[in-house]
Structures are given as structure tokens and as C-alpha cells.
Write a protein that holds these residues in place. Sequence first.
Motif, PDB file in Angstrom:
ATOM      1  N   PRO A  48       0.827  -1.209   0.000  1.00  0.00           N
ATOM      2  CA  PRO A  48       0.000   0.000   0.000  1.00  0.00           C
ATOM      3  C   PRO A  48       0.865   1.264   0.000  1.00  0.00           C
ATOM      4  CG  PRO A  48      -0.649  -1.513   1.758  1.00  0.00           C
ATOM      5  CD  PRO A  48       0.596  -2.049   1.176  1.00  0.00           C
ATOM      6  N   GLY A  80      13.316   1.892   6.129  1.00  0.00           N
ATOM      7  CA  GLY A  80      11.927   1.538   6.427  1.00  0.00           C
ATOM      8  C   GLY A  80      10.909   2.259   5.569  1.00  0.00           C
ATOM      9  N   GLY A  82      10.370   1.405   2.413  1.00  0.00           N
ATOM     10  CA  GLY A  82       9.858   0.465   1.422  1.00  0.00           C
ATOM     11  C   GLY A  82      10.707   0.319   0.161  1.00  0.00           C
ATOM     12  N   LYS A  83      11.937   0.813   0.192  1.00  0.00           N
ATOM     13  CA  LYS A  83      12.775   0.744  -1.017  1.00  0.00           C
ATOM     14  C   LYS A  83      13.061  -0.703  -1.422  1.00  0.00           C
ATOM     15  CE  LYS A  83      16.065   3.050   0.926  1.00  0.00           C
ATOM     16  NZ  LYS A  83      15.401   3.186   2.251  1.00  0.00           N
ATOM     17  N   THR A  84      13.560  -1.483  -0.437  1.00  0.00           N
ATOM     18  CA  THR A  84      13.906  -2.873  -0.729  1.00  0.00           C
ATOM     19  C   THR A  84      12.666  -3.649  -1.183  1.00  0.00           C
ATOM     20  OG1 THR A  84      15.698  -2.801   0.864  1.00  0.00           O
ATOM     21  CG2 THR A  84      14.874  -4.984   0.277  1.00  0.00           C
ATOM     22  N   ALA A  85      11.562  -3.423  -0.485  1.00  0.00           N
ATOM     23  CA  ALA A  85      10.334  -4.153  -0.827  1.00  0.00           C
ATOM     24  C   ALA A  85       9.890  -3.819  -2.252  1.00  0.00           C
ATOM     25  CB  ALA A  85       9.234  -3.830   0.178  1.00  0.00           C
ATOM     26  N   TYR A 225       6.731   7.304   5.772  1.00  0.00           N
ATOM     27  CA  TYR A 225       5.284   7.102   5.795  1.00  0.00           C
ATOM     28  C   TYR A 225       4.630   7.991   6.852  1.00  0.00           C
ATOM     29  CZ  TYR A 225       6.016   2.834   3.028  1.00  0.00           C
ATOM     30  OH  TYR A 225       6.340   1.937   2.051  1.00  0.00           O
ATOM     31  N   ARG A 237      -1.031  -6.403   7.091  1.00  0.00           N
ATOM     32  CA  ARG A 237      -0.166  -7.443   7.663  1.00  0.00           C
ATOM     33  C   ARG A 237      -0.817  -8.111   8.856  1.00  0.00           C
ATOM     34  NH1 ARG A 237       5.511  -7.392   6.702  1.00  0.00           N
ATOM     35  NH2 ARG A 237       5.711  -6.340   4.727  1.00  0.00           N
ATOM     36  N   ARG A 267       9.451  -0.575   9.088  1.00  0.00           N
ATOM     37  CA  ARG A 267      10.074  -1.705   9.790  1.00  0.00           C
ATOM     38  C   ARG A 267       9.843  -1.587  11.281  1.00  0.00           C
ATOM     39  NH1 ARG A 267      14.694  -1.108   8.014  1.00  0.00           N
ATOM     40  NH2 ARG A 267      14.684  -2.565   6.279  1.00  0.00           N
TER      41      ARG A 267
HETATM   42  N1  LIG Z   1       4.115  -0.039   1.430  1.00  0.00           N
HETATM   43  C1  LIG Z   1       4.371  -1.122   2.153  1.00  0.00           C
HETATM   44  N2  LIG Z   1       3.457  -2.095   2.310  1.00  0.00           N
HETATM   45  C2  LIG Z   1       3.698  -3.177   3.052  1.00  0.00           C
HETATM   46  N3  LIG Z   1       4.850  -3.403   3.698  1.00  0.00           N
HETATM   47  C3  LIG Z   1       5.817  -2.472   3.596  1.00  0.00           C
HETATM   48  C4  LIG Z   1       5.628  -1.292   2.824  1.00  0.00           C
HETATM   49  N4  LIG Z   1       6.752  -0.541   2.910  1.00  0.00           N
HETATM   50  C5  LIG Z   1       7.592  -1.225   3.709  1.00  0.00           C
HETATM   51  N5  LIG Z   1       7.037  -2.376   4.118  1.00  0.00           N
HETATM   52  C6  LIG Z   1       7.643  -3.358   4.997  1.00  0.00           C
HETATM   53  O1  LIG Z   1       8.410  -2.663   5.957  1.00  0.00           O
HETATM   54  C7  LIG Z   1       9.677  -3.281   6.155  1.00  0.00           C
HETATM   55  C8  LIG Z   1      10.758  -2.324   5.752  1.00  0.00           C
HETATM   56  O2  LIG Z   1      10.684  -2.046   4.370  1.00  0.00           O
HETATM   57  P1  LIG Z   1      11.973  -2.038   3.428  1.00  0.00           P
HETATM   58  O3  LIG Z   1      11.528  -2.173   2.035  1.00  0.00           O
HETATM   59  O4  LIG Z   1      12.966  -3.041   3.917  1.00  0.00           O
HETATM   60  O5  LIG Z   1      12.515  -0.572   3.718  1.00  0.00           O
HETATM   61  P2  LIG Z   1      13.866   0.105   3.228  1.00  0.00           P
HETATM   62  O6  LIG Z   1      14.519  -0.801   2.235  1.00  0.00           O
HETATM   63  O7  LIG Z   1      13.441   1.425   2.663  1.00  0.00           O
HETATM   64  O8  LIG Z   1      14.688   0.270   4.481  1.00  0.00           O
HETATM   65  C9  LIG Z   1       9.634  -4.547   5.318  1.00  0.00           C
HETATM   66  O9  LIG Z   1       9.212  -5.580   6.144  1.00  0.00           O
HETATM   67  C10 LIG Z   1       8.604  -4.236   4.262  1.00  0.00           C
HETATM   68  O10 LIG Z   1       7.999  -5.427   3.835  1.00  0.00           O
END
Ligand SMILES: Nc1ncnc2c1ncn2[C@@H]1O[C@H](COP(=O)(O)OP(=O)(O)O)[C@@H](O)[C@H]1O
Length: 423
Positions: A48, A80, A82-85, A225, A237, A267
Motif C-alpha cells: 500500500p 523503512g 519500502g525501497k527494498t520491498a 510514511y 499485515r 520496519r
Molecule cells: N508499502 C508497504 N506495504 C507493506 N509493507 C511495507 C511497505 N513498505 C515497507 N514495508 C515493509 O516494511 C519493512 C521495511 O521495508 P523495506 O523495504 O525493507 O525498507 P527500506 O529498504 O526502505 O529500508 C519490510 O518488512 C517491508 O515489507
Amino acid sequence: MNRESDFQWKVWGARLDPLSDLLSTSSKKTIFKNRNVLRSDYLPNNLPHRWEHIRQLGEILAPTLNNTRPSNVFIYGKTGTGKTAVVKYTFKRFNEETIRNNLPLKFIYINCRMAGTEYRVLTELCSSIGQKVPFTGLSKAEVFNRFVSGLSSSNLMVVVCLDEVDILVKNFGDDLLYELTRVNESLNNGQVALVGVSNDLMFKNMLDPRVLSSLSEEEIVFHPYTASELMDILSERAALAFNEGTISQDIIALCAALAAAEHGDARRALDLLRVAGEVAERAGAQKVEEKHVRMAQGIIERGRVFEALSSLPLHSKLVLLSVVLAIKNGNEITSGTLYTVYKELCELLGIEPLTDRRTSSLLSELNMLGVLDCELVSLGRYGRTRKVFLTLPLDEVIGVFEKDDVLSNMLGYVPTSLKKRNT
Ligand SMILES: Nc1ncnc2c1ncn2[C@@H]1O[C@H](COP(=O)(O)OP(=O)(O)O)[C@@H](O)[C@H]1O
Ligand SMILES: [Mg+2]
């Protein structure tokens, strides 16, 4: 008789078997349906408030499906966000499409922090295109050449995501990035495009301008966020993670608000929800309540302090240990006493102590970390000194040293300089 043995058995079952209640799964109503869904490495099917980012990255990468090399992309934003995700989700979808259409195309994800070294990044690159290389022993240039020749012989286009690339560059400079941004010049067959991801917003300043301009042909920025966005993320979740009726919207809103008040880090919000659930489950509660969230906050906070202190460099640890030993032995700590104790500890370990000035700056660093406080006090005509106080609970700091292989032995040590002052 019968009744008696029945009674015996009940006593055994209820009180003497230390595991019986833990092992009986059938009767117990648990809080979690699937707690793994709340772990940070879980990749959800829906993200989302990141559809736009996914779309943006998708549009940049779409030319690959027509065998055209896409622009390099540079993605940045705080942890946190959502970049990696987003990258993993997009790569997964593109890889599925690639396989379906049998295209000579690969989307490769590498986390540079986990890989650790340039060499490891290179070997991961090689193995992801089926080139075998030993874990050690070759020069970086040789591994790089194998990667290039592998691409060339298979006529493959690869899109490589270097996640947390800032950490690689901080430790090893930007040579590897430079080589990767230039590799297409030497390739007749095969092509490479890069997706660089950084948690550090200042990362751009560390790059050679040539590397920066080719890496950031396109840029995507991730903002923290808001509380209501976190609320949506957590709700999705929670529905997967918790059993029905064990978590309320109010509790989810509280976790979202607490995480938003800090950095808008998803996160952290997910951790809070998971640990609150764990606390509730251990307490045998029927559902997660506000007090469980508050306790979870404390647990996470302590975990963070623990991590920060356990990863301090040795000399900072020795300065902190000197403070601990002085307190344990009932001494007032001035910077003078501290340095004497510190030197004694160094001697005990057979290492060279740092200068008074260097340890003074380590003390200031510990002060900035929020571990201790320093107060400048006047000694009248004898000048001034710094008095040192621990700001964290003593047993918490001791707990960190207890887990330290080298320093745990020194916790019981009474420094000679302190003994003298005691008598
Ligand atoms: N938009 C989103 N919807 C659902 N889960 C998210 C979202 N953004 C982040 N998360 C969750 O939050 C956690 C951190 O996200 P992550 O992508 O690792 O952040 P970053 O790489 O920016 O540090 C992960 O568990 C990810 O699945
Ligand atoms: Mg990340």
C-alpha cells in the motif's frame, strides 16, 4: 485409590512438568496465526502507498522486455520507507515475465551490506549468471572479467540492484560502481543496467561526479510514511499475522502513531506490532492490549541500546567499562580517575592505551550516544574537571559486557587505583 492417582497425575501435569503448558497446542488459543508475516524479510503481495513507486520503476525497466537497455536508476530514502520491498517486488514480477517469454534477461538483487565486500558482490554477480568462481583466491579484476565474459558469451542483459550500496562505497570507495557503469562500453554482446539503492541521503556527495551522473540517469525518492499510511500497511499485515479477535484497530493505530512519530519507518512499526503480540502471547492474554505495546516499545528500545553498545570499538568499550567499574566500586568518577582506570584495563589486556585527549573525545562520543553524561565542575584553584554519570541503568550496561567474550572477565576486577581511593 483411583481418585488418589488421578490427583497425583493432575499435580504432575499442572505443576511438575515444566513444559506441559508450552507443549499443549490444541487447547491454547494463541495470538498469532503466522508471525513470520511481520518479519522484515517477508515480501507481501501488496505494498500500500507504494504503487506509484512500483509503477515508476516498472516504467523505467520496461524497455528491457524489448531488448533495450533501460536507464540506470538511483533510489534513495530513509530506512523503512519500502525501497527494498519495492525493488524486490518489481524484480520478481519482471523475472516472472522474463521466464514466461524466455527472454535473455535477468534481474539480479544484491544486498551490499550483507555481501560485505566488493569481492563478494562480484562473486554473487558471477553466480547469478551461472559463472562459477571460488570464494577467495582470484583478484577482483579477474572476477570482474569472468562476469563480463559470462554476459558476453550468453548475450544476456542484466539489471543489477545494488541495495544499500552506500555501505559498499563507504568501505571500499566507488571503484566497483565506476566499472559497472562503464561496462557496456566494452561489451559487444550483453548489457548491464544498474539500480542503486541508498538509505543515506548524503550518499550522492560521496560519489565521483562521473559515477553519480551515470548512476542517477533516473531517480526515485522515497519519503517516510505518515501515520495513516502506516496504519494501512499494518492493517494488511495484521490480518495475515494475527488470529481473529486478538488485535483491534486501536492497537494498530497506536503502533502506527508511535512509529510515525519517530521516522515513519515501516520496519519499526511492524517490529512494534510483532513484539507487542509476543508480549501478549507470553503473558497468556487473549488479545493484544495497550500495555503490551508499551512494553514492546521498552523491549525494542533496550535492544537498540544493546546493539549500539555491543558494536562500539574496543577502546570506547574500555572507557565505558572504566565508568562501570568505578560506579561498582563506589567511586565518584572524574575524567582523571577514568583515565587511570582505563589505562589499567589496557595494561591488563596487553594493549597500548590511547592518549588522554583521544579518550576524552571517546567520552564525548558516548555522551552523544546518550550512554553517559559529563558535567564540568570547578575545583576552585585546582582548575576544572569533568564529572561523569551513567545515564542508562547500570545493570543494562553490565548486561552488554556480560555478553562480550573479551571484556566479561573484567567485570569483577577492582582496579588498583580505585582500591586506593576507597581506603
Ligand atoms: N508499502 C508497504 N506495504 C507493506 N509493507 C511495507 C511497505 N513498505 C515497507 N514495508 C515493509 O516494511 C519493512 C521495511 O521495508 P523495506 O523495504 O525493507 O525498507 P527500506 O529498504 O526502505 O529500508 C519490510 O518488512 C517491508 O515489507
Ligand atoms: Mg532496504
